[in-house]
Design a protein around this motif. Structure first.
Motif, mmCIF file in Angstrom:
data_model
loop_
_atom_site.group_PDB
_atom_site.id
_atom_site.type_symbol
_atom_site.label_atom_id
_atom_site.label_comp_id
_atom_site.label_asym_id
_atom_site.label_seq_id
_atom_site.Cartn_x
_atom_site.Cartn_y
_atom_site.Cartn_z
ATOM 1 N N VAL A 217 35.756 64.475 46.267
ATOM 2 C CA VAL A 217 35.970 65.211 45.024
ATOM 3 C C VAL A 217 34.738 65.159 44.117
ATOM 4 O O VAL A 217 34.827 65.437 42.909
ATOM 5 N N TYR A 218 33.597 64.776 44.688
ATOM 6 C CA TYR A 218 32.317 64.916 43.975
ATOM 7 C C TYR A 218 32.114 66.408 43.705
ATOM 8 O O TYR A 218 32.425 67.233 44.582
ATOM 9 N N PRO A 219 31.638 66.786 42.495
ATOM 10 C CA PRO A 219 31.604 68.223 42.158
ATOM 11 C C PRO A 219 31.031 69.112 43.268
ATOM 12 O O PRO A 219 31.593 70.176 43.544
ATOM 13 N N LEU A 220 29.963 68.673 43.906
ATOM 14 C CA LEU A 220 29.355 69.532 44.925
ATOM 15 C C LEU A 220 30.199 69.604 46.195
ATOM 16 O O LEU A 220 29.982 70.472 47.035
ATOM 17 N N ASN A 221 31.163 68.655 46.341
ATOM 18 C CA ASN A 221 32.006 68.652 47.541
ATOM 19 C C ASN A 221 33.365 69.304 47.314
ATOM 20 O O ASN A 221 34.084 69.576 48.276
ATOM 21 N N VAL A 222 33.716 69.530 46.054
ATOM 22 C CA VAL A 222 35.063 70.026 45.749
ATOM 23 C C VAL A 222 35.388 71.337 46.462
ATOM 24 O O VAL A 222 36.437 71.454 47.095
ATOM 25 N N PRO A 223 34.492 72.363 46.406
ATOM 26 C CA PRO A 223 34.869 73.626 47.050
ATOM 27 C C PRO A 223 35.156 73.451 48.542
ATOM 28 O O PRO A 223 36.077 74.070 49.066
ATOM 29 N N ALA B 154 37.965 55.057 52.609
ATOM 30 C CA ALA B 154 36.591 55.451 52.255
ATOM 31 C C ALA B 154 36.621 56.328 51.013
ATOM 32 O O ALA B 154 35.995 57.377 50.953
ATOM 33 N N ILE B 155 37.415 55.907 50.010
ATOM 34 C CA ILE B 155 37.496 56.697 48.774
ATOM 35 C C ILE B 155 36.446 56.189 47.799
ATOM 36 O O ILE B 155 36.347 54.982 47.528
ATOM 37 N N PHE B 156 35.638 57.160 47.291
ATOM 38 C CA PHE B 156 34.559 56.788 46.379
ATOM 39 C C PHE B 156 34.808 57.402 45.013
ATOM 40 O O PHE B 156 35.576 58.361 44.895
ATOM 41 N N PRO B 157 34.170 56.862 43.979
ATOM 42 C CA PRO B 157 34.333 57.464 42.655
ATOM 43 C C PRO B 157 33.889 58.922 42.679
ATOM 44 O O PRO B 157 33.014 59.291 43.458
ATOM 45 N N LYS B 158 34.453 59.748 41.774
ATOM 46 C CA LYS B 158 34.178 61.192 41.853
ATOM 47 C C LYS B 158 32.741 61.535 41.492
ATOM 48 O O LYS B 158 32.292 62.649 41.754
ATOM 49 N N ASP B 159 31.988 60.581 40.890
ATOM 50 C CA ASP B 159 30.580 60.879 40.631
ATOM 51 C C ASP B 159 29.682 60.330 41.735
ATOM 52 O O ASP B 159 28.462 60.290 41.599
ATOM 53 N N ASP B 160 30.286 59.905 42.830
ATOM 54 C CA ASP B 160 29.531 59.432 43.990
ATOM 55 C C ASP B 160 29.448 60.570 45.002
ATOM 56 O O ASP B 160 30.476 61.171 45.349
ATOM 57 N N ALA B 161 28.246 60.856 45.470
ATOM 58 C CA ALA B 161 28.047 62.004 46.356
ATOM 59 C C ALA B 161 28.859 61.884 47.634
ATOM 60 O O ALA B 161 29.077 62.876 48.326
#
Lengths: 395, 288
Positions: free
Chosen positions: A128-134, A117-124
Motif C-alpha cells: 500500500v505504498y503510494p507507488l504500489n497502490v494502483p 511481510a507487511i511493511f509501513p505504508k511509507d515503505d517502498a
C-alpha cells in the motif's frame, strides 16, 4: 585502518542479529515453520521467512500474539483464523461498512500482501505504498471478468494511462493521486453513497485536497455554485475530466473530446457552435487550436456574460477574442459564436441572408435541372430517330 | 438540320487530316480554364469536408491530407490560385475592351453580356425541347454558356469576398459590422455549395455529358473544333464569319493525337473527381 573496518563489520553483524531478536525467541515455531516448503493439509504454504518478518512492521510481535488460538503442538484443527481487528479495530470497522465488507472475499492480506511481510505504508516494500497502490488495487480492478461480475468499469488501464497514472508510474511522484487518494482505504464507499468522497457533491472537495486553487476557482463559477446549492445536474470535476482516464487538458485528445461533454447539457449551444467555423475546422482532429467552449467561457470559474468578471462579458470580449485573433476590435467581437441562422427572432439579418442564399440555390438548380433533363430527353430522342432512319437507309 | 451526332459520324468517316478545324479558344484562355477548374476542384475537395465536417468521409479526407489544418492550408492555396486567374481575366477584359477598344467584348454577337436574343433563345430552346418549334441557332456563346460564365464570375466575387473576410476577419471587421462576420460563413458555404452542385451537375451535363457532346467536349482543352461541329453548334457565328470572309483566318491545325489523348485524361479526371464530390455532397446535404 584494517582493524577499524573489521570492528565496524563485526558491530554491524551483531546489530543485524540483534534487531530481530524477538523472532529468534520463537525458535520453537520456527523449528518447523522456517522451512519455506512447509504446507498445511490444504496445500497452503505455512513457511515463514523469519528474516523478512523480523524486518516487517509486526517484527516485534511474537507468533502467539496473532496466532492466539495455537497454544500447543500438534495444532488444533481447524485453526482459528488470525483476527487483525483485535489490534486494528478502527480499520476493521471501516472495512465492515465499506464496499469490501465481505470478509471472505477481501481479507486484509488481499491489499496488504503476505501477512508475514507487511511493511509501513511509507515503505517502498509495502503493497500500500503510494507507488504500489494502483498495482495492488489493479489486481482485482484491472480484471475484466471481475469488473463485469460487479458491474464496474475496468478502471486500472484507464487510470494507468491517465495523467495521474503517468505521474505515478513514469515519474514516481508520491503526490500523484493513486486509488486511495480519492476513494480512501478501508472505508471505501460506493459513489452513490452521499458519504463517499466520490459522491457527486463531494468530488470538488476530494479533488481539492490536491487541486486546492482550481477547486476554489470552480466554487466561484456557476457550476460550483449550482452543485453547492444541491443541483446534481451541474457538472463536477469528473464530469468534464472523467474519473479515471483523466487527460492533460492541453492535450489534443482532451480538446477533441471536451466540446461534446459541455454539449451533453448545453445542447442548443453545441448545435449552434457546430454551425460555425470554430467547430467546422476544429471538430475532426489535426487542428485543435480552434476555440472550444472553455477557451472563451473559462474552464473552472465559468461565469455568465452578465458578470463583469466573465471572459465573455462585453467589456472583456476584445481581450478574449484577441487571444487568438490578433487585431480583434469592437466591431470584430460583435461576431456571434453561437448565431442561429434558422432563428428569425434572434438573428434576423443572418436568417434572411440564409433564406436568400437558399432560394438562390434552389431556384438556380431547380430551373437548370428541369432545363437539362428536358434537353437530354430531346437530344436522345433526335439521336434515336436519326439512327433508325439511317438504319433504314442502310438496309 | 444535321446534328452534332451526325457531324461526329461524318468526321469519323473522313480521315483526320481532311477535316478542317477552327480556333475557338486561344492558348491563354485554355490555360486560364485549366487554372480555373483545377483550383475549383481543389477548393471543392477541401471546402466540402469543412462544410460537412461531421460526416465520415470528411474525417477520412481530412486524415488523409494531415488533418483540418492541412485542409485549410490547401483551401487557401487554391483560393490564391483562383484569385490570380480571376485577376488575369479581368486584366484581359480591361485591356481588350477598354484600352484597345476591341469590339464585341461588352456588347454584340461575340460578347459574354446577355442580350435580347439570349432571352428568345432560351424560350425557343425550351419550345424545341417540348417539340413545339425549331431548334434556335446559336452564336459564339449560347445563353447557357453565358449563364455558366456569369455564375462563375458572380460566384468568384461572392465566394472570394466572403472567404477573404473570414481569412482576414479582424481586418474586415474594421469596416464591416459584427453580424457580417456571421453572414460571410453562411454566404460562403451556401454559394460554394451552389457552385459545386451547379458545375458538377449542370455544367458537366450541358457541356460534356449530353448526347451531342458525349462523353466530353474537348474544345476547351484543344482550343479547336471541326468544321462540322462549328457549323452545327454555332451556326450564326459560322455564317457571319463566312459572309465577312473572316472564316479562313480562324482555320487552325487539327489537334494531334497526343493532344486529344492528354485532353481526355485531364478532362475525364476532372469530371470523375467532380462527380464523386457531387455524390458525397448530395449524400451529406440530404442527410443534414
Amino acid at each position: 585502518m584494517k582493524t577499524a573496518s573489521s570492528i565496524a563489520l563485526a558491530l554491524g553483524a551483531l546489530l543485524a542479529v540483534a534487531a530481530p531478536r524477538a523472532v529468534w525467541a520463537e525458535t520453537d515455531c520456527l523449528s518447523c515453520h522456517a522451512d519455506a516448503s512447509l504446507q498445511d493439509a490444504s496445500g497452503k504454504s505455512v513457511g515463514v521467512d523469519a528474516h523478512t518478518f523480523g524486518a516487517s512492521i509486526h517484527g516485534s510481535l511474537k507468533c502467539g500474539d496473532c496466532h492466539a488460538a495455537i497454544k500447543e503442538y500438534p495444532h488444533p484443527d481447524p485453526i482459528t483464523p488470525v483476527k487483525c481487528e483485535s489490534c486494528h479495530a478502527d480499520q476493521a470497522a471501516g472495512l465492515a461498512g465499506s464496499v469490501h465488507s465481505v470478509k471472505a472475499e477481501h481479507p486484509c492480506t488481499s491489499c496488504h500482501g503476505d501477512a508475514h511481510a507487511i511493511f509501513p505504508k511509507d515503505d517502498a516494500r509495502s503493497a500500500v505504498y503510494p507507488l504500489n497502490v494502483p498495482r495492488t488495487c489493479g489486481a482485482c480492478h484491472g480484471n475484466d471478468a471481475m469488473a463485469k461480475k460487479h458491474g464496474l468499469p475496468n478502471v486500472y488501464p484507464l487510470y494507468i494511462d491517465s495523467i495521474h497514472g503517468f505521474a505515478l508510474s513514469k515519474e514516481g511522484l508520491l503526490v500523484a493521486a493513486n486509488c486511495q487518494s480519492c476513494h480512501g482505504s478501508h472505508h471505501i464507499l460506493s459513489h452513490k453513497d452521499p458519504l463517499s468522497p466520490t459522491y457527486k457533491t463531494n468530488i470538488p472537495k476530494t479533488c481539492g485536497n490536491c487541486h486546492a486553487g482550481i477547486t476554489a476557482s470552480y466554487m466561484n463559477g456557476v457550476h460550483g455554485k449550482a452543485v453547492a446549492a444541491g443541483d446534481l445536474k451541474a457538472p463536477v470535476c469528473s464530469d468534464c475530466h472523467t474519473a479515471h482516464a483523466i487527460l492533460q487538458p492541453t492535450a489534443d485528445a482532451f480538446r477533441m473530446q471536451s466540446t461534446p461533454i459541455c454539449g451533453s447539457c448545453h445542447k442548443e449551444k453545441l448545435s449552434t457552435y457546430r454551425d460555425t467555423f470554430h467547430s467546422q475546422l476544429g471538430s475532426l482532429g489535426g487542428y485543435v487550436e480552434t476555440a472550444r467552449c472553455w477557451d472563451c467561457h473559462g474552464a473552472h470559474d465559468v461565469l455568465p456574460a452578465s458578470d463583469p468578471r466573465s471572459p465573455i462579458a462585453k467589456a472583456n470580449l476584445v481581450v478574449t477574442c484577441g487571444r487568438c485573433h490578433a487585431g480583434a476590435n469592437m466591431s470584430f467581437v460583435q461576431y456571434q459564436p453561437h448565431a442561429n441562422a434558422r432563428n428569425r427572432k434572434l438573428n434576423p439579418a443572418l436568417y434572411f441572408v440564409r433564406l436568400f442564399m437558399n432560394l438562390l440555390l434552389a431556384g438556380t438548380l431547380g430551373f437548370f435541372v428541369i432545363h437539362t433533363i428536358l434537353w437530354l430527353i430531346r437530344s436522345r430522342y433526335d439521336q434515336i430517330k436519326k439512327k433508325s432512319t439511317e438504319g433504314d437507309k442502310n438496309a | 438540320m444535321p446534328d452534332l451526332e451526325q457531324a461526329a459520324i461524318e468526321s469519323r468517316e473522313k480521315s483526320h487530316a481532311e477535316v478542317r478545324h477552327f480556333m475557338r479558344f486561344t492558348r491563354a484562355q485554355r490555360y486560364l480554364h485549366a487554372a480555373l477548374f483545377s483550383s475549383f476542384l481543389g477548393l471543392a475537395a477541401t471546402g466540402l469536408p469543412l462544410r460537412f465536417s461531421e460526416s465520415i468521409w470528411a474525417r477520412g479526407l481530412a486524415k488523409g491530407v494531415g488533418g483540418f489544418g492541412a485542409i485549410l492550408f490547401f483551401h487557401k492555396f487554391c483560393a490564391l490560385v483562383l484569385t490570380v486567374a480571376f485577376l488575369i481575366h479581368l486584366k484581359e477584359i480591361v485591356t481588350r475592351g477598354i484600352i484597345h477598344r476591341e469590339k464585341g467584348i461588352f456588347w454584340g454577337a461575340t460578347s459574354m453580356v446577355a442580350n435580347w436574343k439570349d432571352v428568345k433563345d432560351l424560350f425557343g430552346h425550351i419550345r424545341w425541347f417540348l417539340g413545339l418549334g425549331p431548334k434556335p441557332k446559336f452564336d459564339r456563346y449560347a445563353y447557357w454558356e453565358k449563364f455558366d460564365y456569369w455564375a462563375v464570375f458572380w460566384g468568384m466575387i461572392v465566394i472570394g469576398f466572403s472567404g477573404y473576410a473570414m481569412w482576414f476577419a479582424p481586418f474586415f471587421a474594421r469596416f464591416l459590422p459584427g453580424w457580417a462576420l456571421n453572414a460571410v460563413l453562411v454566404i460562403h458555404s451556401e454559394e460554394g455549395l451552389l457552385a459545386i452542385l451547379f458545375i458538377f451537375s449542370i455544367h458537366f451535363v450541358n457541356t460534356h455529358l449530353r448526347p451531342d457532346s458525349f462523353p466530353m467536349d474537348l474544345v476547351v482543352f484543344t482550343g479547336v473544333e471541326s468544321e462540322e461541329e462549328f457549323k452545327t453548334k454555332r451556326p450564326l457565328e459560322y455564317q457571319r464569319l463566312k459572309a465577312q470572309g473572316k472564316l479562313e483566318a480562324r482555320v487552325a491545325e487539327a489537334p494531334g493525337i497526343w493532344q486529344i489523348n492528354f485532353s481526355k485524361v485531364v478532362g475525364f479526371t476532372a469530371i470523375v473527381i467532380g462527380l464523386v464530390l457531387l455524390v458525397l455532397t448530395l449524400s451529406a446535404y440530404l442527410r443534414e
